[in-house]
Design an enzyme around this catalytic site. Structure first.
Site, mmCIF file in Angstrom:
data_model
loop_
_atom_site.group_PDB
_atom_site.id
_atom_site.type_symbol
_atom_site.label_atom_id
_atom_site.label_comp_id
_atom_site.label_asym_id
_atom_site.label_seq_id
_atom_site.Cartn_x
_atom_site.Cartn_y
_atom_site.Cartn_z
ATOM 1 N N ARG A 181 4.119 11.190 8.096
ATOM 2 C CA ARG A 181 3.996 9.728 8.019
ATOM 3 C C ARG A 181 4.984 9.019 8.938
ATOM 4 O O ARG A 181 4.709 7.908 9.412
ATOM 5 C CB ARG A 181 4.181 9.261 6.563
ATOM 6 C CG ARG A 181 3.774 7.800 6.320
ATOM 7 C CD ARG A 181 3.729 7.487 4.846
ATOM 8 N NE ARG A 181 3.232 6.134 4.578
ATOM 9 C CZ ARG A 181 3.980 5.134 4.136
ATOM 10 N NH1 ARG A 181 5.274 5.318 3.896
ATOM 11 N NH2 ARG A 181 3.444 3.943 3.904
ATOM 12 N N ILE B 236 0.987 -0.376 7.109
ATOM 13 C CA ILE B 236 0.562 0.969 6.728
ATOM 14 C C ILE B 236 0.628 0.991 5.207
ATOM 15 O O ILE B 236 1.647 0.636 4.610
ATOM 16 C CB ILE B 236 1.461 2.054 7.370
ATOM 17 C CG1 ILE B 236 1.018 3.462 6.930
ATOM 18 C CG2 ILE B 236 2.929 1.844 7.064
ATOM 19 C CD1 ILE B 236 1.749 4.583 7.680
ATOM 20 N N SER B 237 -0.482 1.348 4.576
ATOM 21 C CA SER B 237 -0.581 1.236 3.119
ATOM 22 C C SER B 237 0.393 2.160 2.397
ATOM 23 O O SER B 237 0.814 3.195 2.919
ATOM 24 C CB SER B 237 -2.006 1.551 2.656
ATOM 25 O OG SER B 237 -2.911 0.565 3.079
ATOM 26 N N GLN B 238 0.728 1.768 1.183
ATOM 27 C CA GLN B 238 1.524 2.594 0.277
ATOM 28 C C GLN B 238 0.841 3.959 0.122
ATOM 29 O O GLN B 238 -0.374 4.032 -0.051
ATOM 30 C CB GLN B 238 1.594 1.867 -1.067
ATOM 31 C CG GLN B 238 2.222 2.636 -2.191
ATOM 32 C CD GLN B 238 1.971 1.964 -3.534
ATOM 33 O OE1 GLN B 238 1.054 1.155 -3.668
ATOM 34 N NE2 GLN B 238 2.777 2.317 -4.519
ATOM 35 N N PRO B 239 1.585 5.064 0.201
ATOM 36 C CA PRO B 239 0.971 6.390 0.060
ATOM 37 C C PRO B 239 0.116 6.546 -1.192
ATOM 38 O O PRO B 239 -0.941 7.182 -1.144
ATOM 39 C CB PRO B 239 2.175 7.335 0.049
ATOM 40 C CG PRO B 239 3.186 6.634 0.892
ATOM 41 C CD PRO B 239 3.011 5.168 0.567
#
Length: 208
Positions: free
Chosen positions: A32, A58-61
Site C-alpha cells: 500500500r 485512497i480508501s480505508q483498507p
C-alpha cells in the site's frame, strides 16, 4: 517493520469481519505504501483513508476489503472498477481475477495508477480515462462492478452493463451515503443496504 504493520492490519481486518482468505492474501501481497504520497508512507498500513491529490483519497483498507468481499469474486469474474484513483483497489482486484477494467475521470491519476500497476508487474488491468457514470460498455457486460466514489443515485449505464447474476457494490447518496449491493436476477435489480459510509462524490464527465 513493514511486515509487522501488514500483520497488524490483517489482524484488524479479521476482527472487523473480513473472512475471505484469498482477499486477505491479496491485501498482504499489495504494498500500500506504493500507492500513497511519500509524506504519508508511514501511515500506509493504518486502517484509514489518505489523500492522493486532486481532491481524491485512497480508501480505508477495511472499506477496500469489505467492498471487494461483497463482490463474491471468482478467478474468472469480469470486473469493472469505476474510479481507479491511486490504483490500490485495482491492484487488489488484479490479484483476484484474470482481468480488470478500470475507469478514471482524472487523467493525471489514471496515468499514475497505470505506472504503479506496471511497476508491480500487474499487467492484467485495462485502464481508461473517461466518465465513470458511463462505465465501459464496449468491454461489458460485467460479472462485478465496484464504484469507489458516491453518485447521488445508481447510474443507469452501470446497471445496463451488469450481467445477469452479476453484483455491483457502490456507495450512494450525497450528504448521507449508504453502501449498497445490487444484484441482477431474472432481469430485475435487487438492492441490499449494508452500512453508512463516507466517500468522495462520483462526478460526471472527465477531467484532463
Amino acid at each position: 517493520m513493514v511486515n509487522k504493520r501488514i500483520e497488524t492490519l490483517l489482524a484488524q481486518l479479521r476482527q472487523q469481519g473480513i473472512q475471505d482468505e484469498r482477499l486477505l492474501k491479496a491485501i498482504e501481497a499489495v504494498p500500500r505504501e506504493r500507492f500513497v504520497d511519500e509524506a504519508f508512507e508511514h501511515k500506509a498500513y493504518e486502517n484509514t483513508a489518505l489523500p492522493i491529490g486532486s481532491g481524491q483519497t485512497i480508501s480505508q483498507p477495511y472499506m477496500v476489503a469489505k467492498m471487494t468481499e461483497l463482490l463474491s469474486l471468482t478467478p474468472v469474474s469480469r470486473v469493472l472498477e469505476i474510479g481507479t484513483g491511486s490504483g490500490y483497489q485495482t491492484a487488489i482486484l488484479a490479484h483476484l481475477v484474470q482481468h480488470v477494467c478500470s475507469v478514471e475521470r482524472i487523467k493525471g491519476l489514471q496515468w499514475q495508477a497505470k505506472r504503479r500497476l506496471k511497476q508491480l508487474d500487474l499487467h492484467n488491468v485495462s485502464t481508461r480515462h473517461g466518465d465513470g457514470w458511463q462505465g465501459w460498455a464496449s468491454r461489458g457486460p460485467f460479472d462485478a462492478i465496484i464504484v469507489t466514489a458516491a453518485p447521488p443515485e445508481i447510474p443507469r449505464a452501470l446497471l445496463e452493463q451488469l450481467d445477469e447474476g452479476g453484483v455491483m457494490v457502490l456507495p450512494v447518496g450525497e450528504q448521507s451515503q449508504i453502501l449498497q449491493v445490487v444484484q441482477r436476477h431474472a432481469g430485475e435489480f435487487i438492492i441490499q443496504t449494508v452500512e453508512a459510509v463516507r466517500f468522495v462524490p462520483l462526478v460526471k464527465g472527465e477531467l484532463a
